[in-house]
Design an enzyme around this catalytic site. Structure first.
Site, short mmCIF file in Angstrom:
data_model
loop_
_atom_site.label_atom_id
_atom_site.label_comp_id
_atom_site.label_asym_id
_atom_site.label_seq_id
_atom_site.Cartn_x
_atom_site.Cartn_y
_atom_site.Cartn_z
N LYS A 193 -6.05 2.09 28.73
CA LYS A 193 -7.39 1.52 28.66
C LYS A 193 -7.51 0.46 27.57
O LYS A 193 -6.99 0.64 26.47
CB LYS A 193 -8.41 2.63 28.38
CG LYS A 193 -8.47 3.71 29.45
CD LYS A 193 -9.48 4.79 29.09
CE LYS A 193 -9.60 5.84 30.19
NZ LYS A 193 -10.61 6.87 29.86
N GLY A 373 -1.31 6.14 14.51
CA GLY A 373 -2.60 5.56 14.14
C GLY A 373 -2.50 4.51 13.05
O GLY A 373 -3.16 3.48 13.10
#
Length: 394
Positions: A193, A373
């Site tokens: 996405k 991250g």
């Protein structure tokens, strides 16, 4: 950006607090993958060689600020001792007196820093307590550097601080890729996405010469251009966002490369019947699961012209054969160029590392980050608190 390393620190007779990442997977109560543990070994050996006493600080799991028996770092001791080739002293409640009483060449592992809510709150009291335990702070956990916690940021501002070997290598690789890269620079961004990578895409269009978009997120861009994508994974509600990113890229002189041909199946399943077709020929019942050979040829041609490559995310549904073909072919092309000395290649992110391992080329890239991250936030252009705390400002 400049930071001190172990080479800049005088460690003889000093206690060195070392923030490490040994948040490793377990199976049947034992470490099942010791990669992260092995990667911190050089830093610990170097501190010992310089006469320092390494005291390891680390988190494990998500105990949410309270002691959880099954998240004790004690479980990592056998793997840690095996990687270091020496015993490691485990301490649940550290004190400076207790640490000083240990032999000068002891290696110490302190219990999970997240067993108190003060860690993630970056509580000054905890930072002060940690600082009282040592003389020098060394951060070797880039993967936790995007967190402003007591053991990653707070204590770093209270003691002479430096980057460990792993942290320094990671920072040098990322600086080479995005800070002062050799041009042309090509980036590959894939995944499901675009909603999870908006900041990343926006930053890269300002930094790179070509941006290759693959995976499910490419479908959103293709749909925004008016192509039919059938029942493929696609965020149709982000069409305006995709068009804005493309407009921003054009204004910045960044070429976006999207699939021109795709591999289409009717079901998301291993070895499902599939065929290659042009992007304007996808049927309503079709599902785009990979980039086609024409697209792969265009991608590898871009690699051949580039000097620097940054890679985050697969080009297709690489988890299931044969929809890993584009990712594997592109990864092998990048690895070959890297090994011939023609390309600096930096890759990171969980799926990316898995894809490169699947292609058998993870060791052939210039640098592969396991930071997740922190790697993403660096690519997004964000300041990482744990890195900022190490910067030399004079």
């Amino acid at each position: 950006m400049r930071w001190k390393t172990l080479d800049d620190m005088e460690m003889g007779g000093k206690t060195v607090l070392v923030r490490v990442d040994i948040n490793v997977p377990l199976q049947d109560g034992q470490v099942s993958d010791d990669t992260r543990i092995r990667r911190i070994a050089p830093t610990i050996h170097d501190i010992l060689a310089k006469g320092g006493k390494p005291v390891l600080l680390a988190h494990f799991g998500r105990p949410k600020g309270k002691p959880v028996a099954e998240m004790s770092l004690r479980v990592t001791l056998p793997a840690l001792e095996a990687a270091l080739g020496r015993p490691v002293t485990f301490v649940e409640t550290p004190s400076r007196a207790g640490l000083d009483a240990l032999p000068a060449d002891a290696v110490v592992l302190v219990e999970n820093t997240r067993f108190t809510p003060m860690e993630e709150a970056n509580d000054p009291q905890m930072a002060q307590f940690l600082a009282s335990l040592g003389d020098i702070y060394c951060n070797d956990a880039f993967s936790a550097a995007h967190r402003a916690h007591a053991s990653t940021e707070g204590v770093a501002r209270l003691l002479p601080a430096c980057a460990g070997r792993l942290m320094a290598a990671e920072l040098a690789a990322l600086e080479a890729a995005l800070g002062r890269p050799a041009r042309p620079v090509v980036a590959v961004v894939g995944g499901a996405k675009i909603s999870t990578k908006l900041d990343l895409l926006a930053n890269l269009t300002r930094k790179v010469d070509q941006l290759i978009i693959g995976g499910g997120m490419a479908n959103t861009f293709l749909a925004a251009q008016g192509h039919g994508v059938g029942k493929s994974l696609c965020e149709h509600d982000l069409a305006d966002t995709a068009r804005a990113i493309m407009a921003g890229a054009a204004a910045a002189g960044c070429e976006i490369i999207l699939p021109s041909d795709v591999v289409v199946a009717e079901a998301f399943a291993a070895h499902a019947p599939h065929q290659v077709m042009a992007i304007d020929a996808v049927p309503e019942g079709g599902m785009i699961l990979d980039a086609g050979p024409e697209t792969v040829a265009r991608i590898t041609a871009a690699f051949a012209q580039a000097k620097t490559l940054i890679w985050n995310g697969p080009l297709g549904a690489f988890e299931i054969a044969p929809f890993d073909a584009a990712t594997v072919a592109a990864a092998r092309a990048a690895a070959k160029l890297t090994q011939s000395g023609n390309l600096i290649s930096v890759a990171g992110g969980g799926d990316t590392v898995a894809a490169l391992n699947q292609a058998g080329v993870a060791d052939d890239f210039s640098y592969v980050s396991t930071a997740g991250g922190a790697f993403l936030e660096w690519m997004e252009g964000k300041t990482l608190p744990g890195v900022a705390a190490l910067e030399i400002t004079d």
